[in-house]
Motif scaffolding. Sequence first.
Motif, PDB file in Angstrom:
ATOM      1  N   THR A  76       3.781  63.712  -9.274  1.00 32.30           N
ATOM      2  CA  THR A  76       2.452  63.169  -9.575  1.00 32.30           C
ATOM      3  C   THR A  76       1.744  62.620  -8.344  1.00 32.30           C
ATOM      4  O   THR A  76       0.580  62.232  -8.441  1.00 32.30           O
ATOM      5  N   ASP A  79      -1.197  59.740  -8.179  1.00 35.16           N
ATOM      6  CA  ASP A  79      -1.908  59.590  -9.455  1.00 35.16           C
ATOM      7  C   ASP A  79      -1.246  58.621 -10.421  1.00 35.16           C
ATOM      8  O   ASP A  79      -1.935  57.839 -11.085  1.00 35.16           O
ATOM      9  N   SER A  80       0.062  58.658 -10.560  1.00 31.92           N
ATOM     10  CA  SER A  80       0.703  57.792 -11.560  1.00 31.92           C
ATOM     11  C   SER A  80       0.599  56.320 -11.170  1.00 31.92           C
ATOM     12  O   SER A  80       0.382  55.464 -12.038  1.00 31.92           O
ATOM     13  N   GLU A  83      -2.997  55.263 -11.713  1.00 36.77           N
ATOM     14  CA  GLU A  83      -3.266  55.049 -13.137  1.00 36.77           C
ATOM     15  C   GLU A  83      -2.739  53.696 -13.599  1.00 36.77           C
ATOM     16  O   GLU A  83      -3.413  52.983 -14.344  1.00 36.77           O
TER      17      GLU A  83
END
Length: 161
Positions: A76, A79-80, A83
């Motif tokens: 990922t 992004d993770s 988030e």
Amino acid sequence: MLKQEILKILETDARTTPENIARMTGGSITEIKQIIKDAEDDRTIVRYKTVVNWEKVSNERVEAIIEVRVVPQRDTGFDSIAERIYRFPEARTVYLMSGTYDLAVLVTGKTMHQVANFVSQKLSQIDGVMGTTTHFMLKRYKEDGEILAGSEEVQRQQVVL
């Protein structure tokens, strides 16, 4: 392209009516309304924004830019972690950046202590966060193209005859 013209107009002043946009672009009011509706539906237009000069109202708001260095996660990347950060209500804006730090997070709170607690108790505790640097914003001079501090005077060269 008409859609791009409409978006530029709305980005400058979200209160511009479809009737005024039609006059400015030469498009029909029906066509303008449909383009705006489609842009709202597909999230090209995410929301309409008002820029407020909070210093004119109160000083009960603290803003900070937090630079965050992270270890990208397998499969990922950034992004993770981004988030997890943008899910916090204190995080108003989150950007992936180039340079020494990977993420820039705009945070708001009522006090410097509240923002510092967010960084130390929430942000720094996320797995993969390697370090943070906090920059408290002391004064806003310009935001989204609007001058907030001082006066904007017309700069013209004096003509002497």
